[in-house]
Scaffold this active site. Structure first.
Site, PDB file in Angstrom:
ATOM      1  N   GLU A   1       0.855  -1.195   0.000  1.00 28.36           N
ATOM      2  CA  GLU A   1       0.000   0.000   0.000  1.00 28.36           C
ATOM      3  C   GLU A   1       0.882   1.233   0.000  1.00 28.36           C
ATOM      4  OE1 GLU A   1      -2.304  -0.623   3.592  1.00 28.36           O
ATOM      5  OE2 GLU A   1      -0.689   0.103   4.866  1.00 28.36           O
TER       6      GLU A   1
ATOM      7  N   LYS B   1       2.923   4.530   0.939  1.00 27.15           N
ATOM      8  CA  LYS B   1       3.524   5.031   2.176  1.00 27.15           C
ATOM      9  C   LYS B   1       3.220   6.518   2.268  1.00 27.15           C
ATOM     10  CE  LYS B   1       7.869   5.189   4.722  1.00 27.15           C
ATOM     11  NZ  LYS B   1       7.850   6.606   5.020  1.00 27.15           N
TER      12      LYS B   1
ATOM     13  N   ASP C   1       3.220  10.292   3.411  1.00 30.92           N
ATOM     14  CA  ASP C   1       4.244  11.187   3.939  1.00 30.92           C
ATOM     15  C   ASP C   1       3.600  12.174   4.914  1.00 30.92           C
ATOM     16  OD1 ASP C   1       6.671  12.257   4.333  1.00 30.92           O
ATOM     17  OD2 ASP C   1       6.828  13.255   2.389  1.00 30.92           O
TER      18      ASP C   1
ATOM     19  N   TYR D   1      -3.142   2.138   9.254  1.00 27.04           N
ATOM     20  CA  TYR D   1      -2.472   1.075   8.511  1.00 27.04           C
ATOM     21  C   TYR D   1      -1.889  -0.034   9.380  1.00 27.04           C
ATOM     22  CZ  TYR D   1       1.293   4.391   9.447  1.00 27.04           C
ATOM     23  OH  TYR D   1       2.140   5.279  10.042  1.00 27.04           O
TER      24      TYR D   1
ATOM     25  N   LYS E   1      11.165   3.114  -1.342  1.00 27.40           N
ATOM     26  CA  LYS E   1      11.098   4.574  -1.496  1.00 27.40           C
ATOM     27  C   LYS E   1      11.203   4.980  -2.964  1.00 27.40           C
ATOM     28  CE  LYS E   1      11.309   6.320   2.818  1.00 27.40           C
ATOM     29  NZ  LYS E   1      12.449   7.077   3.244  1.00 27.40           N
TER      30      LYS E   1
ATOM     31  N   CYS F   1      44.259  17.215  10.929  1.00 24.18           N
ATOM     32  CA  CYS F   1      42.911  17.521  11.419  1.00 24.18           C
ATOM     33  C   CYS F   1      42.706  19.033  11.401  1.00 24.18           C
ATOM     34  CB  CYS F   1      42.763  16.980  12.835  1.00 24.18           C
ATOM     35  SG  CYS F   1      41.249  17.529  13.639  1.00 24.18           S
TER      36      CYS F   1
ATOM     37  N   CYS G   1      42.294  20.199  15.466  1.00 25.73           N
ATOM     38  CA  CYS G   1      43.375  20.166  16.467  1.00 25.73           C
ATOM     39  C   CYS G   1      44.752  20.150  15.818  1.00 25.73           C
ATOM     40  CB  CYS G   1      43.211  18.965  17.395  1.00 25.73           C
ATOM     41  SG  CYS G   1      43.555  17.388  16.612  1.00 25.73           S
TER      42      CYS G   1
ATOM     43  N   CYS H   1      41.568  11.598  12.362  1.00 28.17           N
ATOM     44  CA  CYS H   1      42.438  12.458  13.152  1.00 28.17           C
ATOM     45  C   CYS H   1      43.037  11.603  14.250  1.00 28.17           C
ATOM     46  CB  CYS H   1      41.596  13.591  13.746  1.00 28.17           C
ATOM     47  SG  CYS H   1      42.293  14.314  15.230  1.00 28.17           S
TER      48      CYS H   1
ATOM     49  N   CYS I   1      41.728  16.227  20.798  1.00 24.19           N
ATOM     50  CA  CYS I   1      41.005  16.884  19.713  1.00 24.19           C
ATOM     51  C   CYS I   1      39.650  17.393  20.215  1.00 24.19           C
ATOM     52  CB  CYS I   1      40.806  15.929  18.544  1.00 24.19           C
ATOM     53  SG  CYS I   1      39.891  16.684  17.193  1.00 24.19           S
TER      54      CYS I   1
HETATM   55  S1  IVH Z   1       3.352   0.109   8.393  1.00 22.95           S
HETATM   56  C1  IVH Z   1       6.076  -1.463  12.356  1.00 22.95           C
HETATM   57  N1  IVH Z   1       2.191   1.407   6.466  1.00 22.95           N
HETATM   58  O1  IVH Z   1       6.363   5.212   7.648  1.00 22.95           O
HETATM   59  C2  IVH Z   1       5.790  -0.317  11.458  1.00 22.95           C
HETATM   60  N2  IVH Z   1       3.763   2.593   7.805  1.00 22.95           N
HETATM   61  O2  IVH Z   1       9.243   5.405   7.599  1.00 22.95           O
HETATM   62  C3  IVH Z   1       4.645  -0.602  10.532  1.00 22.95           C
HETATM   63  N3  IVH Z   1       4.034   4.947   7.175  1.00 22.95           N
HETATM   64  O3  IVH Z   1       6.834   4.508  11.038  1.00 22.95           O
HETATM   65  C4  IVH Z   1       4.370   0.572   9.705  1.00 22.95           C
HETATM   66  N4  IVH Z   1       2.575   4.937   5.523  1.00 22.95           N
HETATM   67  O4  IVH Z   1       4.829   6.004  10.351  1.00 22.95           O
HETATM   68  C5  IVH Z   1       3.076   1.481   7.474  1.00 22.95           C
HETATM   69  N5  IVH Z   1       1.055   2.408   4.723  1.00 22.95           N
HETATM   70  C6  IVH Z   1       1.927   2.493   5.721  1.00 22.95           C
HETATM   71  C7  IVH Z   1       2.612   3.694   6.039  1.00 22.95           C
HETATM   72  C8  IVH Z   1       3.542   3.700   7.087  1.00 22.95           C
HETATM   73  C9  IVH Z   1       3.421   5.680   6.224  1.00 22.95           C
HETATM   74  C10 IVH Z   1       5.063   5.483   8.104  1.00 22.95           C
HETATM   75  C11 IVH Z   1       5.030   4.925   9.497  1.00 22.95           C
HETATM   76  C12 IVH Z   1       6.394   4.374   9.734  1.00 22.95           C
HETATM   77  C13 IVH Z   1       7.193   5.168   8.768  1.00 22.95           C
HETATM   78  C14 IVH Z   1       8.516   4.556   8.429  1.00 22.95           C
END
Ligand code: IVH
Length: 693
Positions: A124, A126, A128, A235, A323, A417, A420, A435, A441
């Site tokens: 699914e 992710k 932001d 989620y 990502k 360095c 120092c 260093c 240092c």
């Molecule tokens: S599952 C055990 N599903 O991304 C963690 N996380 O960079 C299970 N996030 O900490 C997380 N969308 O806050 C999951 N569809 C999604 C997500 C998601 C955003 C976030 C979440 C996580 C962070 C990691």
């Protein structure tokens, strides 16, 4: 008389800009952290408007340090802390099809499954935004908390109650206790509208929707949060009092049924390529989505398998984030500086002509090391492509050769360095110059202090890198113990902290309170805080588990100087501690200066003994176990995790102290040694029967 913008030189503008920034930061603190504004909103807006005008005229001043570019409210000290009943961990990352494939292989291996066996995956988007845990008791929302350090977050219940997507009540069929984890986010169109409104009112402009969402949630006044268009996607689950489903996809369906939004669209399937093809599809769709996503999350769909897979340090083995590629931009390198790290590593940093990359102004980028500079032939004055992925430090990707001016010179890495002046050396087989100044240092000393107070070490709130640097400069803190005597010394100081620029009565009191809160510390955190080379969180934990108390640990490290002795052998018997880590540990404890630092520190703090997980009833608790040969039913990795969970210590080598050797089919030398020493040998089945007892 203040000069008007038109007759301002750059120097005038810089001075005025700095003064305004300081002023604004002071009022931000008064407003956000102390809830005690000293000027009217209109007067504050005027300061911001002037700052904005100067930056329009002189864009060079618009760096990521400017108040116009910073994230909303500063760390919200006004929020109560709450412990998470189940930790809120993060996700590992993959960046390519190959890495996705490695992620799958690791899972198959851990579960000891053949390639032909099917494992279902869910994928699914992710989101932001910022993660949040919602706790329902008897189907009523009782608590909303930020992630914080994963173990303890901030109570943002009042603010979260203003978010429409968050149900206040759940239907009858929901369990008595239920924690829903998800992401608070702001839609792109709402973000643009909000910024337009903020600009009109001369208020702070947010860099991106995530910052806008975070700034809105961290308002101390929930009336302000209420006016902000926030949303929530669920989620994952935290604590639950009853099983909801056997599958992640089932959890999604249940959540939807109870009135939550879940990230859309999703994918479920056991095709090898399915999840990756889904990633490609979503990448295409990304720009059309009304909210920002920074990748895809792949999850094993079967919750029982998730349970078996468990976690590696802070991230689940059963999920990862794929990502999207990093955002890029081209700018000029004005200079190359060398930063000196905690262990003396010299890291080259490119000072850039500030440029906006994906909504964030970047003025520094790492050049990694000498070889990387040579490989890309990076020179001062070059045009370079830089990239920024998520929260990772921006990097220089390549030099735009066509734009290179005549007369630029190849960069020569310094042999001393810069702080120092000690000789720098690059050992064979290493990429880093180091260093050799060690304890003399200053740069290393300051970095060690920053590490000491950092989040996973002593975690002293309000004592960030900037504060350490300033206190070091003024000789308030030179060694770790000084942190804990600061308050006492401050009482009789002619220049107390509260009188320093940017400080006040309240912030000084908060700092002392935060320090006092940390006078007791868990052993593993303490070992990590010492900043010994190659001793990160994972090794610190193993050492804490093995030695139990700091006294035992310290004595053992002193005794281990004798490489023929038992203490040295015991140290090497710890998994992942090889001769090189052992040398760093022994070297650290042998050093008289470090002994002195530890002695003074121990006068100020209490180091708690490492508590074994609660498994006193377990038949293998406290036993030393060695796995060898290939196992049939479970992988060696899974057995090891399970044994540790039951309180056993898993070792890599067999000695007199070993309690059990679990031997798989083709066990070799370790089995032989066990027989010689008369150590009990178990078959895989015997081991499984033993722990099932
Ligand atoms: S599952 C055990 N599903 O991304 C963690 N996380 O960079 C299970 N996030 O900490 C997380 N969308 O806050 C999951 N569809 C999604 C997500 C998601 C955003 C976030 C979440 C996580 C962070 C990691």
């Amino acid at each position: 008389m203040t000069k008007t913008l038109f007759d301002m030189s750059f120097e005038d503008a810089r001075v005025r800009h700095a003064a305004l920034s300081r002023e604004i930061e002071k009022h931000d603190e008064l407003y956000h952290q102390k809830d005690n504004p000293k000027i009217s909103d209109a007067a504050y807006d005027e300061l911001r408007r002037e700052l904005g005008q100067i930056e329009n005229q002189f864009p060079e001043l618009k760096t990521d340090q400017s108040p116009t570019q910073k994230v909303g409210a500063a760390p919200a000290r006004g929020f109560k802390k709450v412990k998470h009943s189940v930790p809120m961990l993060s996700l590992s990352n993959v960046f390519s099809e190959e890495e996705y494939s490695d992620f799958r292989v690791r899972i198959y291996r851990f579960l000891n499954k053949e390639e032909s066996e099917e494992i279902e995956f869910l994928a699914e988007p992710k989101i932001d935004g910022l993660s949040c845990s919602l706790r329902y008791e008897q189907r009523v929302l009782v608590m909303a908390a930020t992630r914080g350090d994963g173990y303890e977050g901030e109570d943002i219940t009042e603010n979260v109650r203003t978010i429409q997507d968050v149900p206040q009540k759940l239907p009858k069929e929901a369990p008595d206790t239920l924690e829903v984890r998800g992401e608070i986010y702001m839609r792109r169109d709402d973000f643009i509208k909000l910024n337009e409104e903020q600009e009109k009112q001369g208020k702070q402009i947010f860099a991106n929707p995530r910052n806008a969402a975070a700034g809105s949630v961290r308002q101390l006044n929930s009336e302000i949060t209420k006016t902000r268009p926030l949303h929530f996607f669920g989620y994952a689950l935290g604590e639950v009092s009853a099983e909801i489903s056997k599958k992640q996809s089932g959890v999604r369906e249940k959540l939807e049924g109870w009135g939550f939004q879940v990230p859309q669209p999703s994918y479920v399937g056991s095709d090898q390529d399915g999840p990756y093809l889904y990633y490609k599809e979503i990448e295409e769709l990304r720009a059309e989505l009304p909210y920002e996503i920074d990748g895809i999350v792949y999850k094993v769909n079967d919750l029982e398998l998730q349970e078996r897979l468990g976690f590696v340090s802070r991230a689940p083995r059963w999920a990862t984030a794929h990502k999207f590629p990093a955002e890029k931009a081209v700018t000029v390198i004005n200079d190359i500086d060398i930063q000196v790290g905690r262990t003396g590593v010299l890291t080259p940093v490119a000072r850039l002509e500030p440029i906006s990359v994906g909504g964030v102004v970047v003025s520094n980028a790492t050049l990694h090391n000498e070889d990387e500079i040579k490989r890309k032939d990076v020179r001062i004055g070059d045009h370079v492509a830089i990239q920024r992925a998520g929260d990772v430090i921006p990097q220089v990707v390549e030099v735009i050769q066509e734009k290179r001016k005549k007369g630029t010179k190849e960069y020569v890495f310094p042999q001393t360095c810069p702080v120092c002046g000690s000789l720098a050396i690059r050992e064979e087989g290493e990429v880093a110059w180091r260093c050799t100044g060690g304890l003399i240092c200053e740069a290393q000393a300051v970095e060690r202090l920053k590490h000491f107070v950092s989040r996973n070490a002593f975690d002293i709130e309000g004592m960030g890198a900037k504060v350490i640097e300033a206190f070091w400069q003024d000789k308030l803190i030179k060694a770790p113990a000084d942190i804990f005597t600061l308050e006492e010394r401050d009482k009789t100081s002619l220049t107390p902290i509260k009188a320093r620029e940017g400080w006040g009565d309240q912030s000084a009191r908060n700092l002392f309170a935060a320090i006092n809160e940390r006078r007791e510390i868990e052993l593993n955190r303490f070992i990590y805080a010492l900043g010994i080379r190659q001793v990160g969180e994972a090794n610190a934990k193993k050492l804490a588990l093995t030695y139990g108390s700091f006294e035992t640990f310290q004595e053992a490290m002193l005794a281990a100087q004798n490489k023929e002795g038992e203490a040295f052998q015991d140290l090497l018997d710890i998994e992942d501690i090889g001769p090189s880590v052992a040398d760093d540990l022994i070297g650290f404890f042998k050093e008289p200066h470090n002994q002195d630092v530890l002695k003074k520190l121990k006068e100020q703090i209490t180091i708690l003994n490492y508590e074994m997980p609660e498994n006193d009833g377990s038949p293998v608790s406290g036993k030393i176990v060695v796995f060898t040969g290939s196992l049939e039913q479970f992988s060696r990795a899974e057995e090891k995790v399970r044994a540790e969970g039951l309180g056993a210590k898993v070792s890599g080598s067999v000695s007199k102290k070993t309690d059990y050797v679990v031997a798989g089919s083709d066990a070799g030398s370790k089995l032989k040694k066990a027989k010689e020493l008369g150590v009990e040998v178990l078959s895989e089945q015997e081991w499984i029967d033993l722990i099932a007892r």
